[in-house]
Scaffold this active site. Structure first.
Site, PDB file in Angstrom:
ATOM      1  N   CYS A 112       0.793  -1.231   0.000  1.00 45.94           N
ATOM      2  CA  CYS A 112       0.000   0.000   0.000  1.00 45.94           C
ATOM      3  C   CYS A 112       0.826   1.283   0.000  1.00 45.94           C
ATOM      4  O   CYS A 112       0.270   2.373  -0.133  1.00 45.94           O
ATOM      5  CB  CYS A 112      -0.938   0.005   1.199  1.00 45.94           C
ATOM      6  SG  CYS A 112      -2.072  -1.399   1.224  1.00 45.94           S
ATOM      7  N   HIS A 404      -8.682   3.616  -2.316  1.00 45.91           N
ATOM      8  CA  HIS A 404      -7.292   3.209  -2.077  1.00 45.91           C
ATOM      9  C   HIS A 404      -6.775   2.288  -3.194  1.00 45.91           C
ATOM     10  O   HIS A 404      -6.743   1.074  -3.032  1.00 45.91           O
ATOM     11  CB  HIS A 404      -7.183   2.521  -0.720  1.00 45.91           C
ATOM     12  CG  HIS A 404      -5.850   1.941  -0.421  1.00 45.91           C
ATOM     13  ND1 HIS A 404      -4.657   2.585  -0.744  1.00 45.91           N
ATOM     14  CD2 HIS A 404      -5.478   0.758   0.163  1.00 45.91           C
ATOM     15  CE1 HIS A 404      -3.640   1.821  -0.364  1.00 45.91           C
ATOM     16  NE2 HIS A 404      -4.116   0.713   0.174  1.00 45.91           N
ATOM     17  N   CYS A 434       0.498   2.300   6.770  1.00 43.34           N
ATOM     18  CA  CYS A 434       0.890   0.913   6.999  1.00 43.34           C
ATOM     19  C   CYS A 434       0.873   0.168   5.669  1.00 43.34           C
ATOM     20  O   CYS A 434       0.312   0.642   4.679  1.00 43.34           O
ATOM     21  CB  CYS A 434      -0.074   0.249   7.980  1.00 43.34           C
ATOM     22  SG  CYS A 434      -1.808   0.341   7.460  1.00 43.34           S
TER      23      CYS A 434
END
EC number: 2.3.1.16
Length: 450
Positions: A112, A404, A434
Protein backbone atom coordinates in the site's frame (compact mmCIF):
# COMPACT_ATOMS: atom_id res chain seq x y z
CA UNK A 1 -18.00 9.95 20.40
CA UNK A 2 -16.29 10.99 17.17
CA UNK A 3 -17.48 14.17 15.52
CA UNK A 4 -16.85 15.61 12.07
CA UNK A 5 -14.08 18.16 12.41
CA UNK A 6 -14.44 21.54 10.81
CA UNK A 7 -12.23 22.15 7.79
CA UNK A 8 -12.14 25.88 8.42
CA UNK A 9 -9.47 25.76 11.09
CA UNK A 10 -6.45 27.77 10.04
CA UNK A 11 -2.87 27.24 11.04
CA UNK A 12 -2.99 30.49 12.94
CA UNK A 13 -6.03 29.33 14.88
CA UNK A 14 -4.25 26.13 15.81
CA UNK A 15 -0.89 27.78 16.41
CA UNK A 16 1.16 26.82 13.34
CA UNK A 17 4.61 25.62 14.27
CA UNK A 18 7.61 27.90 14.17
CA UNK A 19 10.05 25.04 14.81
CA UNK A 20 12.73 24.22 12.25
CA UNK A 21 13.33 20.65 11.18
CA UNK A 22 16.87 19.32 10.90
CA UNK A 23 17.98 19.47 7.29
CA UNK A 24 20.67 17.79 5.23
CA UNK A 25 21.47 17.96 1.53
CA UNK A 26 19.68 19.92 -1.20
CA UNK A 27 16.11 21.08 -0.78
CA UNK A 28 13.74 18.74 -2.61
CA UNK A 29 10.35 20.04 -3.65
CA UNK A 30 7.00 18.78 -4.83
CA UNK A 31 6.27 20.84 -7.91
CA UNK A 32 2.83 19.44 -8.71
CA UNK A 33 0.86 16.21 -8.70
CA UNK A 34 -2.23 14.76 -10.30
CA UNK A 35 -4.38 11.68 -10.02
CA UNK A 36 -7.12 10.10 -12.02
CA UNK A 37 -10.46 9.81 -10.28
CA UNK A 38 -10.30 6.99 -7.73
CA UNK A 39 -13.21 4.70 -8.55
CA UNK A 40 -14.72 1.55 -7.10
CA UNK A 41 -13.25 -1.48 -8.85
CA UNK A 42 -15.62 -3.12 -11.30
CA UNK A 43 -17.21 0.19 -12.31
CA UNK A 44 -16.18 2.79 -14.87
CA UNK A 45 -12.54 1.69 -15.37
CA UNK A 46 -13.30 -2.04 -15.52
CA UNK A 47 -12.41 -2.40 -19.22
CA UNK A 48 -9.07 -0.58 -18.95
CA UNK A 49 -5.60 -1.85 -18.18
CA UNK A 50 -3.53 -0.44 -15.33
CA UNK A 51 -1.00 0.84 -17.84
CA UNK A 52 -3.75 2.97 -19.42
CA UNK A 53 -4.50 4.67 -16.12
CA UNK A 54 -0.84 5.33 -15.36
CA UNK A 55 -0.42 6.75 -18.87
CA UNK A 56 -3.29 9.16 -18.24
CA UNK A 57 -1.73 10.39 -15.00
CA UNK A 58 1.70 10.93 -16.57
CA UNK A 59 0.23 12.74 -19.60
CA UNK A 60 -1.89 14.99 -17.42
CA UNK A 61 1.05 15.86 -15.17
CA UNK A 62 3.26 16.78 -18.12
CA UNK A 63 0.48 18.92 -19.59
CA UNK A 64 -0.32 20.65 -16.30
CA UNK A 65 3.30 21.50 -15.50
CA UNK A 66 4.27 22.18 -19.14
CA UNK A 67 7.35 20.04 -18.49
CA UNK A 68 9.77 19.89 -21.44
CA UNK A 69 11.00 16.32 -21.77
CA UNK A 70 14.61 17.47 -21.92
CA UNK A 71 14.23 18.52 -18.27
CA UNK A 72 12.99 15.08 -17.15
CA UNK A 73 15.59 12.59 -15.93
CA UNK A 74 13.66 9.54 -14.73
CA UNK A 75 10.21 8.05 -14.08
CA UNK A 76 9.38 5.77 -11.14
CA UNK A 77 5.97 4.17 -10.58
CA UNK A 78 4.63 1.88 -7.89
CA UNK A 79 2.17 -0.97 -8.31
CA UNK A 80 1.14 -4.10 -6.40
CA UNK A 81 -0.97 -6.50 -8.50
CA UNK A 82 1.14 -6.68 -11.63
CA UNK A 83 -0.05 -7.48 -15.12
CA UNK A 84 2.63 -9.76 -16.57
CA UNK A 85 2.38 -8.09 -19.99
CA UNK A 86 3.48 -4.78 -18.45
CA UNK A 87 5.70 -5.87 -15.58
CA UNK A 88 7.71 -2.63 -15.82
CA UNK A 89 4.56 -0.57 -15.92
CA UNK A 90 6.44 2.71 -15.43
CA UNK A 91 8.25 2.21 -18.73
CA UNK A 92 5.21 1.03 -20.69
CA UNK A 93 3.01 3.84 -19.39
CA UNK A 94 5.70 6.43 -20.12
CA UNK A 95 6.03 5.27 -23.71
CA UNK A 96 2.25 5.28 -24.19
CA UNK A 97 2.15 8.79 -22.74
CA UNK A 98 4.60 10.01 -25.38
CA UNK A 99 7.65 10.27 -23.15
CA UNK A 100 10.84 9.93 -25.25
CA UNK A 101 12.40 6.46 -25.11
CA UNK A 102 15.71 7.95 -23.95
CA UNK A 103 14.21 8.70 -20.51
CA UNK A 104 14.56 5.63 -18.25
CA UNK A 105 11.72 4.38 -16.10
CA UNK A 106 11.40 1.65 -13.50
CA UNK A 107 8.73 0.12 -11.30
CA UNK A 108 8.75 -0.38 -7.52
CA UNK A 109 6.45 -2.28 -5.20
CA UNK A 110 5.81 -2.28 -1.45
CA UNK A 111 2.12 -3.01 -1.02
CA UNK A 112 0.00 0.00 0.00
CA UNK A 113 2.98 2.37 0.18
CA UNK A 114 4.33 1.66 -3.31
CA UNK A 115 4.04 5.22 -4.58
CA UNK A 116 5.67 6.45 -1.37
CA UNK A 117 8.58 4.23 -2.40
CA UNK A 118 8.48 5.83 -5.84
CA UNK A 119 8.67 9.30 -4.28
CA UNK A 120 11.43 8.48 -1.79
CA UNK A 121 13.46 6.62 -4.41
CA UNK A 122 13.25 9.77 -6.48
CA UNK A 123 14.23 11.88 -3.49
CA UNK A 124 17.34 9.75 -3.10
CA UNK A 125 18.30 10.27 -6.74
CA UNK A 126 17.79 14.01 -6.40
CA UNK A 127 19.69 14.23 -3.11
CA UNK A 128 22.71 12.43 -4.55
CA UNK A 129 22.88 14.52 -7.71
CA UNK A 130 21.82 11.67 -10.01
CA UNK A 131 18.79 13.60 -11.23
CA UNK A 132 17.25 17.07 -11.25
CA UNK A 133 13.65 16.23 -12.12
CA UNK A 134 11.68 13.01 -11.60
CA UNK A 135 8.13 11.85 -12.11
CA UNK A 136 7.03 9.56 -9.28
CA UNK A 137 3.65 7.89 -9.37
CA UNK A 138 1.71 4.71 -9.01
CA UNK A 139 -1.30 2.77 -10.20
CA UNK A 140 -3.66 -0.05 -9.32
CA UNK A 141 -6.47 -1.57 -11.33
CA UNK A 142 -8.26 -4.16 -9.24
CA UNK A 143 -11.12 -4.57 -11.71
CA UNK A 144 -8.89 -7.08 -13.49
CA UNK A 145 -6.36 -9.22 -11.65
CA UNK A 146 -4.20 -12.10 -12.91
CA UNK A 147 -5.92 -15.43 -12.30
CA UNK A 148 -3.83 -18.41 -13.31
CA UNK A 149 -4.12 -22.15 -13.63
CA UNK A 150 -3.04 -24.01 -10.51
CA UNK A 151 0.48 -25.36 -10.27
CA UNK A 152 -0.42 -28.91 -11.31
CA UNK A 153 -2.05 -27.62 -14.49
CA UNK A 154 0.88 -25.30 -15.22
CA UNK A 155 3.37 -28.09 -14.68
CA UNK A 156 1.44 -30.35 -17.06
CA UNK A 157 1.19 -27.63 -19.70
CA UNK A 158 4.92 -27.00 -19.56
CA UNK A 159 5.54 -30.74 -19.78
CA UNK A 160 3.39 -31.21 -22.87
CA UNK A 161 6.18 -30.10 -25.19
CA UNK A 162 8.46 -32.78 -23.77
CA UNK A 163 5.99 -35.65 -24.27
CA UNK A 164 7.35 -38.00 -26.91
CA UNK A 165 4.38 -40.22 -27.68
CA UNK A 166 0.57 -40.19 -27.72
CA UNK A 167 0.05 -42.05 -24.39
CA UNK A 168 2.32 -39.53 -22.64
CA UNK A 169 0.45 -36.62 -24.19
CA UNK A 170 -2.91 -38.11 -23.22
CA UNK A 171 -1.74 -38.58 -19.64
CA UNK A 172 -0.55 -34.98 -19.43
CA UNK A 173 -3.74 -33.78 -21.13
CA UNK A 174 -5.79 -35.57 -18.50
CA UNK A 175 -3.84 -33.86 -15.75
CA UNK A 176 -4.55 -30.48 -17.38
CA UNK A 177 -8.29 -31.19 -17.69
CA UNK A 178 -8.47 -32.36 -14.05
CA UNK A 179 -7.10 -29.04 -12.83
CA UNK A 180 -8.73 -26.56 -15.20
CA UNK A 181 -11.51 -25.65 -12.77
CA UNK A 182 -9.24 -25.01 -9.80
CA UNK A 183 -7.56 -21.69 -10.63
CA UNK A 184 -5.24 -19.76 -8.31
CA UNK A 185 -6.52 -16.35 -7.30
CA UNK A 186 -4.19 -13.55 -6.12
CA UNK A 187 -3.53 -14.06 -2.42
CA UNK A 188 -5.49 -11.85 -0.05
CA UNK A 189 -3.60 -13.17 2.96
CA UNK A 190 -0.14 -12.49 4.31
CA UNK A 191 2.23 -15.15 2.93
CA UNK A 192 4.14 -15.36 6.21
CA UNK A 193 1.11 -15.73 8.48
CA UNK A 194 -1.78 -16.85 6.28
CA UNK A 195 -3.96 -14.16 7.85
CA UNK A 196 -5.95 -11.59 5.88
CA UNK A 197 -5.42 -7.92 6.61
CA UNK A 198 -9.06 -7.64 7.64
CA UNK A 199 -8.64 -10.28 10.34
CA UNK A 200 -5.53 -8.48 11.56
CA UNK A 201 -7.40 -5.17 11.61
CA UNK A 202 -10.18 -6.71 13.65
CA UNK A 203 -7.75 -8.13 16.21
CA UNK A 204 -5.88 -4.81 16.37
CA UNK A 205 -9.07 -2.88 17.08
CA UNK A 206 -9.92 -5.30 19.88
CA UNK A 207 -6.41 -5.10 21.35
CA UNK A 208 -6.61 -1.30 21.59
CA UNK A 209 -10.22 -1.17 22.75
CA UNK A 210 -11.69 0.42 19.63
CA UNK A 211 -15.41 -0.24 19.57
CA UNK A 212 -17.57 -0.99 16.55
CA UNK A 213 -19.41 2.30 17.03
CA UNK A 214 -16.15 4.28 17.09
CA UNK A 215 -15.11 2.63 13.83
CA UNK A 216 -18.44 3.36 12.17
CA UNK A 217 -18.34 6.98 13.37
CA UNK A 218 -14.82 7.38 11.98
CA UNK A 219 -15.94 5.97 8.63
CA UNK A 220 -18.85 8.42 8.52
CA UNK A 221 -16.41 11.21 9.37
CA UNK A 222 -14.14 10.21 6.49
CA UNK A 223 -16.96 10.14 3.93
CA UNK A 224 -18.48 13.37 5.23
CA UNK A 225 -15.20 15.28 5.08
CA UNK A 226 -14.40 13.89 1.63
CA UNK A 227 -17.85 14.85 0.37
CA UNK A 228 -17.42 18.39 1.71
CA UNK A 229 -13.94 18.66 0.21
CA UNK A 230 -15.16 17.50 -3.19
CA UNK A 231 -18.13 19.89 -3.19
CA UNK A 232 -15.85 22.78 -2.18
CA UNK A 233 -13.38 22.15 -5.00
CA UNK A 234 -10.51 20.91 -2.83
CA UNK A 235 -9.58 17.97 -5.05
CA UNK A 236 -7.71 19.98 -7.65
CA UNK A 237 -5.34 17.05 -8.13
CA UNK A 238 -8.04 15.06 -9.95
CA UNK A 239 -7.75 15.06 -13.74
CA UNK A 240 -10.48 13.76 -16.07
CA UNK A 241 -10.14 10.48 -17.93
CA UNK A 242 -11.90 10.12 -21.29
CA UNK A 243 -13.32 6.70 -22.11
CA UNK A 244 -14.10 5.95 -25.74
CA UNK A 245 -16.24 3.13 -27.07
CA UNK A 246 -19.91 2.80 -27.98
CA UNK A 247 -20.87 5.25 -25.26
CA UNK A 248 -17.95 7.69 -24.84
CA UNK A 249 -17.79 9.49 -21.51
CA UNK A 250 -15.42 11.46 -19.34
CA UNK A 251 -14.83 10.41 -15.75
CA UNK A 252 -14.26 13.53 -13.68
CA UNK A 253 -14.62 12.57 -10.03
CA UNK A 254 -14.19 9.87 -7.41
CA UNK A 255 -17.22 7.60 -7.19
CA UNK A 256 -16.82 5.83 -3.85
CA UNK A 257 -17.69 8.69 -1.50
CA UNK A 258 -21.00 7.85 0.18
CA UNK A 259 -22.19 9.66 3.30
CA UNK A 260 -24.33 7.37 5.45
CA UNK A 261 -25.74 7.24 8.97
CA UNK A 262 -24.72 5.41 12.09
CA UNK A 263 -28.05 3.58 11.99
CA UNK A 264 -27.37 2.14 8.54
CA UNK A 265 -23.76 1.22 9.29
CA UNK A 266 -24.73 -0.52 12.52
CA UNK A 267 -26.86 -3.03 10.57
CA UNK A 268 -23.90 -4.40 8.60
CA UNK A 269 -22.46 -7.77 9.57
CA UNK A 270 -18.76 -8.32 10.33
CA UNK A 271 -16.75 -8.95 7.18
CA UNK A 272 -13.88 -11.00 8.58
CA UNK A 273 -14.21 -12.21 12.18
CA UNK A 274 -17.69 -13.68 12.43
CA UNK A 275 -20.00 -13.26 14.23
CA UNK A 276 -18.45 -10.90 16.77
CA UNK A 277 -15.91 -8.92 14.74
CA UNK A 278 -16.10 -5.15 14.31
CA UNK A 279 -14.62 -4.59 10.84
CA UNK A 280 -17.33 -4.31 8.18
CA UNK A 281 -17.51 -3.38 4.52
CA UNK A 282 -18.39 0.18 5.55
CA UNK A 283 -15.52 0.85 7.96
CA UNK A 284 -12.86 -0.71 5.71
CA UNK A 285 -11.35 0.74 2.54
CA UNK A 286 -12.76 -0.68 -0.69
CA UNK A 287 -11.08 -2.12 -3.79
CA UNK A 288 -10.22 0.83 -6.01
CA UNK A 289 -8.91 1.62 -9.49
CA UNK A 290 -6.78 4.71 -10.00
CA UNK A 291 -3.39 6.22 -10.80
CA UNK A 292 -1.29 9.17 -9.67
CA UNK A 293 1.84 11.05 -10.70
CA UNK A 294 3.98 13.74 -9.05
CA UNK A 295 6.77 15.94 -10.35
CA UNK A 296 9.60 16.35 -7.85
CA UNK A 297 12.79 18.37 -8.30
CA UNK A 298 15.61 19.97 -6.41
CA UNK A 299 14.52 23.45 -5.39
CA UNK A 300 17.38 25.11 -7.23
CA UNK A 301 16.49 23.34 -10.48
CA UNK A 302 12.78 24.11 -10.09
CA UNK A 303 13.34 27.83 -9.52
CA UNK A 304 15.96 28.08 -12.26
CA UNK A 305 13.45 26.68 -14.73
CA UNK A 306 10.45 28.76 -13.70
CA UNK A 307 8.48 26.30 -11.56
CA UNK A 308 6.53 27.27 -8.44
CA UNK A 309 6.88 24.44 -5.89
CA UNK A 310 3.96 23.40 -3.72
CA UNK A 311 5.93 22.03 -0.76
CA UNK A 312 9.28 20.80 0.50
CA UNK A 313 9.75 17.04 0.82
CA UNK A 314 11.84 17.18 3.98
CA UNK A 315 12.38 13.64 5.20
CA UNK A 316 11.07 10.09 5.30
CA UNK A 317 11.48 6.90 7.27
CA UNK A 318 10.49 3.27 6.76
CA UNK A 319 9.73 0.86 9.58
CA UNK A 320 8.83 -2.81 9.92
CA UNK A 321 7.55 -4.98 12.75
CA UNK A 322 5.80 -8.29 13.48
CA UNK A 323 3.53 -9.01 10.47
CA UNK A 324 1.03 -10.94 12.58
CA UNK A 325 0.21 -9.04 15.74
CA UNK A 326 1.47 -5.63 14.59
CA UNK A 327 0.77 -5.75 10.86
CA UNK A 328 -1.06 -2.41 10.80
CA UNK A 329 0.73 -0.57 13.63
CA UNK A 330 3.38 1.20 11.55
CA UNK A 331 1.98 4.73 11.95
CA UNK A 332 2.34 4.45 15.74
CA UNK A 333 5.97 3.41 15.32
CA UNK A 334 7.01 5.73 12.51
CA UNK A 335 5.48 9.06 13.56
CA UNK A 336 7.53 9.40 16.79
CA UNK A 337 10.70 8.12 15.09
CA UNK A 338 10.32 10.49 12.14
CA UNK A 339 9.67 13.52 14.33
CA UNK A 340 12.55 12.61 16.65
CA UNK A 341 14.80 12.36 13.62
CA UNK A 342 13.67 15.80 12.44
CA UNK A 343 13.99 17.38 15.89
CA UNK A 344 10.26 18.09 16.04
CA UNK A 345 7.43 17.20 18.39
CA UNK A 346 3.80 16.27 17.91
CA UNK A 347 2.68 19.86 18.55
CA UNK A 348 4.91 21.14 15.74
CA UNK A 349 2.83 19.31 13.13
CA UNK A 350 -0.14 21.16 11.64
CA UNK A 351 -1.43 18.55 9.19
CA UNK A 352 -1.65 14.77 9.52
CA UNK A 353 -2.53 12.47 6.63
CA UNK A 354 -2.73 8.89 7.86
CA UNK A 355 -3.72 6.16 5.42
CA UNK A 356 -7.10 4.69 6.31
CA UNK A 357 -6.88 0.97 5.55
CA UNK A 358 -9.55 0.40 8.21
CA UNK A 359 -11.21 2.79 10.61
CA UNK A 360 -10.17 0.54 13.49
CA UNK A 361 -6.56 0.54 12.31
CA UNK A 362 -6.33 4.36 12.38
CA UNK A 363 -7.96 4.61 15.80
CA UNK A 364 -5.84 1.78 17.21
CA UNK A 365 -2.69 3.58 16.11
CA UNK A 366 -3.87 6.79 17.78
CA UNK A 367 -4.55 4.83 20.96
CA UNK A 368 -1.15 3.12 20.76
CA UNK A 369 0.73 6.43 20.58
CA UNK A 370 -1.27 7.64 23.57
CA UNK A 371 -0.61 4.51 25.63
CA UNK A 372 1.99 4.49 28.40
CA UNK A 373 2.18 0.71 28.30
CA UNK A 374 2.62 0.40 24.53
CA UNK A 375 5.13 3.22 24.22
CA UNK A 376 7.21 1.89 27.13
CA UNK A 377 7.05 -1.82 26.34
CA UNK A 378 7.02 -1.84 22.53
CA UNK A 379 8.69 1.44 21.56
CA UNK A 380 11.08 1.66 24.52
CA UNK A 381 10.14 5.25 25.22
CA UNK A 382 9.92 6.86 28.65
CA UNK A 383 6.14 7.18 28.40
CA UNK A 384 3.29 7.76 26.01
CA UNK A 385 4.11 9.88 22.97
CA UNK A 386 0.80 11.70 22.77
CA UNK A 387 -2.36 11.77 20.70
CA UNK A 388 -2.75 13.07 17.17
CA UNK A 389 -5.48 15.75 17.36
CA UNK A 390 -8.58 14.88 15.34
CA UNK A 391 -8.84 18.48 14.14
CA UNK A 392 -5.56 18.01 12.26
CA UNK A 393 -6.22 14.52 10.88
CA UNK A 394 -7.44 13.71 7.36
CA UNK A 395 -9.64 16.78 7.08
CA UNK A 396 -10.42 16.06 3.42
CA UNK A 397 -11.34 12.46 4.07
CA UNK A 398 -9.05 9.51 3.43
CA UNK A 399 -8.75 6.08 1.91
CA UNK A 400 -12.00 4.88 3.51
CA UNK A 401 -13.94 7.40 1.42
CA UNK A 402 -11.76 8.62 -1.44
CA UNK A 403 -10.55 5.10 -2.19
CA UNK A 404 -7.29 3.21 -2.08
CA UNK A 405 -5.64 2.07 -5.32
CA UNK A 406 -2.73 0.30 -3.61
CA UNK A 407 0.02 1.65 -5.85
CA UNK A 408 -1.32 5.20 -6.11
CA UNK A 409 -2.35 6.31 -2.61
CA UNK A 410 1.06 7.59 -1.47
CA UNK A 411 1.07 10.41 -4.02
CA UNK A 412 -2.46 11.40 -3.00
CA UNK A 413 -1.37 11.61 0.64
CA UNK A 414 1.55 13.88 -0.31
CA UNK A 415 -0.60 16.09 -2.53
CA UNK A 416 -3.36 16.53 0.02
CA UNK A 417 -0.75 17.29 2.69
CA UNK A 418 0.77 20.03 0.54
CA UNK A 419 -2.59 21.52 -0.38
CA UNK A 420 -3.89 21.40 3.18
CA UNK A 421 -0.75 23.12 4.48
CA UNK A 422 -1.39 26.00 2.11
CA UNK A 423 -5.09 26.28 2.92
CA UNK A 424 -4.71 25.86 6.66
CA UNK A 425 -1.60 28.07 6.84
CA UNK A 426 0.43 25.37 8.52
CA UNK A 427 4.15 24.67 8.36
CA UNK A 428 4.64 20.90 8.75
CA UNK A 429 2.65 17.90 7.61
CA UNK A 430 3.23 14.26 8.46
CA UNK A 431 2.17 11.34 6.29
CA UNK A 432 1.96 7.87 7.81
CA UNK A 433 0.83 4.62 6.25
CA UNK A 434 0.89 0.91 7.00
CA UNK A 435 1.51 -1.82 4.43
CA UNK A 436 1.54 -5.58 4.07
CA UNK A 437 4.39 -7.47 5.69
CA UNK A 438 4.28 -5.23 8.77
CA UNK A 439 5.86 -2.33 6.86
CA UNK A 440 5.16 1.35 7.12
CA UNK A 441 6.34 4.77 6.01
CA UNK A 442 6.41 8.24 7.46
CA UNK A 443 7.09 11.40 5.46
CA UNK A 444 7.67 14.96 6.61
CA UNK A 445 6.45 17.75 4.33
CA UNK A 446 6.96 21.47 4.85
CA UNK A 447 4.91 24.31 3.37
CA UNK A 448 6.62 26.24 0.60
CA UNK A 449 6.64 29.88 1.63
CA UNK A 450 8.83 31.61 -0.93
Amino acid sequence: MLRVASTSLSGAARGASTAAAKRNGPNIVLVDAVRTPFVVSGTVFKDMMAVDLQKEAIKALVERTKLPYEQLDHIICGTVIQECKTSNIAREAALLAGVPDKIPAHTVTLACISSNVAITTGMGMLATGNANAIIAGGVELLSDVPIRYNRKARKAMLGMNKAKDVPSKLKIGGEIVKNLLSPELPAVAEFSTGETMGHSGDRLAAAFNVSRREQDEFAIRSHTLASEAAKNGKFTDVVPVFLDGKKPKTIKEDNGIRVSTIEKLSTLKPAFVKPHGTVTAANASYLTDGASAALIMTEDYALANGYKPKAYLRDYLYVAQDPKDQLLLSPAYVIPKLLDKAGLGLKDVDVFEIHEAFAGQVLANLNAMDSDYFCKEQMKRSGKYGRVPMDKLNLWGGSLSIGHPFGATGVRLATHSAHRLKEEKGQYAVIAACAAGGHGVGMLIEAYGK
